[in-house]
Write a protein that holds these residues in place. Sequence first.
Motif, short mmCIF file in Angstrom:
data_model
loop_
_atom_site.label_atom_id
_atom_site.label_comp_id
_atom_site.label_asym_id
_atom_site.label_seq_id
_atom_site.Cartn_x
_atom_site.Cartn_y
_atom_site.Cartn_z
N LYS A 187 -45.92 -15.78 15.14
CA LYS A 187 -47.16 -15.96 13.99
C LYS A 187 -47.20 -17.23 13.61
CE LYS A 187 -47.90 -13.19 10.88
NZ LYS A 187 -47.53 -12.10 9.66
N THR A 188 -45.97 -17.92 13.46
CA THR A 188 -45.80 -19.33 12.94
C THR A 188 -44.56 -20.03 13.47
OG1 THR A 188 -46.50 -18.49 10.72
CG2 THR A 188 -45.49 -20.80 10.79
N TYR B 103 -56.22 -15.07 15.60
CA TYR B 103 -56.80 -16.26 15.77
C TYR B 103 -55.67 -17.61 15.68
CZ TYR B 103 -61.07 -13.81 14.63
OH TYR B 103 -62.40 -12.80 14.62
N ASN C 195 -60.17 -22.65 14.91
CA ASN C 195 -59.68 -21.75 16.04
C ASN C 195 -60.47 -21.78 17.13
OD1 ASN C 195 -61.24 -19.21 15.53
ND2 ASN C 195 -60.39 -19.48 13.72
N THR D 31 -54.95 -20.73 14.93
CA THR D 31 -55.57 -21.75 14.00
C THR D 31 -54.52 -22.90 14.23
OG1 THR D 31 -56.53 -20.21 12.63
CG2 THR D 31 -56.21 -22.34 11.61
N TYR E 143 -50.59 -21.79 13.68
CA TYR E 143 -50.22 -20.49 13.22
C TYR E 143 -51.17 -19.45 13.57
CZ TYR E 143 -53.40 -21.44 9.33
OH TYR E 143 -54.66 -21.77 8.71
N LYS E 144 -50.87 -18.13 13.86
CA LYS E 144 -51.46 -17.05 13.97
C LYS E 144 -52.42 -16.70 12.71
CE LYS E 144 -50.65 -16.60 18.52
NZ LYS E 144 -49.64 -17.71 18.50
N ASP E 145 -53.58 -16.53 12.67
CA ASP E 145 -54.50 -15.92 11.46
C ASP E 145 -54.87 -14.51 11.60
OD1 ASP E 145 -55.24 -16.26 8.88
OD2 ASP E 145 -56.74 -17.69 9.21
N ASN E 146 -55.35 -13.88 10.40
CA ASN E 146 -56.00 -12.69 10.53
C ASN E 146 -55.37 -11.75 11.62
OD1 ASN E 146 -57.73 -13.56 8.62
ND2 ASN E 146 -59.02 -14.44 10.22
#
Length: 515
Positions: free
Chosen positions: A56-57, A114, A212, A116, A98-101
Motif C-alpha cells: 500500500k505504501t 488507485y 491516479n 496515486t 501509495y495505494k488509495d481507496n
Amino acid sequence: MTRRSCAVYTVGVISAHLLVVGVALMVAQVFRTVMHDRLKKEIVLVEGSRVFESWKTPPPPVYMEFFFFNVTNVNEFLGGAKPQVSQVGPYTYREYRYKDNVSMLDGNNRVSAYNTKSFVFLRDRSVGDPAEDNITTVNIPAWAVMNKVKDSFWKSSVVSLLMNSVGSGLFTTRTVDELLWGYEDPLLRRVAATSPDVEAVFGLMYKKNGSNDGEFVFNTGQQNHLDYGRVVTWQGQSQLTFWSSNQSNSINGSDGSAFHPLLDRKERIYVFTPDLCRSIHMDFEKDVEVKGIPAFRFTPPRSVFASKEENPANEGFCVTPQECLGTGLLKVSPCRKGAPVVASFPHFFLADSQYVSAVGGMRPDRAHHQTFLDLNPVSPPSICVVTTGVIVRASKRAQINILMNRVSGFPKTRTLNETVFPVMFLNESVVIDDASAARIHKLLLIVTLGSNFPLIIVALGGVLLLVFIILMVRDRKHKSSADDDTSYSPVHKKEKDDPQNGTYIGLTPTAEPQA
C-alpha cells in the motif's frame, strides 16, 4: 562391554542416524518445501499479511528524472536539414506513491486500489530551475490539432489560419515547468471555444501530480501464488480497446509494484503500464547485487518494440497498416486522443539504427537507457528461484517522441521529411532503503540456514563418523596394550632357562652326618 566401548558405539550409531536422516532430507527437500508453502500463505495481498502495508505504501524512495532534448537548429531543420538536439537534465522530483481507496473483494481473493502519485522538486538533484530554464522543442499541441483535422480540407484550412493568427509554429520555447505541468496554449484555447472535449492547457505531466490512472483490481494470490499482484481489471475493463488484436489488448502481469513468489529465472514476467497503453514482457538478463543482496535482473528484450516483420505478434500494435513503425517504436496515438505521440526507449535504445542516425545528438547506451527490474532471490545461490519477488532496484526509462511529416493543408510542413522527433525521456528509479535491506539480509540468513539444515545434519554426522573412527582406532590400540601388560614374563635367568617351564624346585642338599 566396558563403559568406554559403549560410548564409542553410541557415537557410531548417532553418526549413522544423522547421515541417513540428513541425506533423506536433502533428497526429499522437506525444509525447502515447508518454507515455500509458508511463503505462499504469507505473501498475499490481504490485510494483516507481511506484505500488505508495504504494498500500500512502499517504503523505498522513488525518484523521477526528466531529460529534455533542446533543438539547436530549428530554421535549418525546417529548411530540410538534419535536426540537432542537446540533452538537458535531469530535473529530479521525489515521487510519493501509495495505494488509495483500497477495498477487499470476492472473499479476499481480489483487492481494488488507485495508484496515486505526487511529485516534489529536488533542487540538489537537478541541473537547474524548472521555472526559469527554457527548452526549444516540438509544439505538441499544434501537431496534435493538425493531425486531428488533416483528413478535412475545410478544417485544415481553418486551423492553418488560426495557427498564423495566434503565432503558433511547429516548434515552441517553454520553461521546463510549463512543458511538464502545463501551460495555456493559444491554439488550444481557440479550438476549445468550439470543441468542449478539447482542453486549453497542455503539459506532458498535466493533471498527473496528486492523481491516479484509474481503478485497478488485483488478484491477492490467496488461491494461487502465481496470481499474486496480477492485474485483473483496469478502469473496469479486463481487456483494452486501443489495438487491433486480442493479444495486443490483453492486460497481462502486475502493475510493476509486486511479483509473485517463487519466480523462476527462466520465467518471462509481464508488466501492464497505462503510460504505454499496453503490457510488456521482461526476460532474465543476469545476476546482480544491490547493497549486498543478490538479485536477478529482468529487462525488456528487443522483441517488445520489434516491427511486425521481426515479431509478427506485434502487428496488433499497428494503428493502421500504413502507420506501422519500425523496431524500437510504438505509436500510442490511440490512447493519446489521436496525437502523433511515439514511445521508445531513451535515445532510441534497441531501435533500428535509422532512427538514431536521423537526429543529431542521439547516443543510445545500455547503462543509461535500459529499463530493468532487479528482483531479490531470497534463497541460496544454488536455487534458481526468486522466493519473495522483492524489488531491490528498478529503473523505468521511456522516451516521448512526436512523428513529424508532411501534413496536407499545412504549407509549413511541406519541406519536412518524416522524422520521429525526440522531446523528452524520463527515468523513474528506486533502490531498496537501508532498513528494508537489513530485513532482507536477516531473511536471507534464515532462509539459508533453513535450506541448508539437512546439509548441516550431514556435516555433523560426518564429524561424528570421523570421531567414531578415531575412537575405534584408539580403543583397539588400548586393548592391544592391555593384553601385552597381562602376559607372563620371567624374572630370573634361571627361571628363563628352566626346561621344566617353571616346575623346577631347587632343594639344598642334606649334609652327611659326621661319625
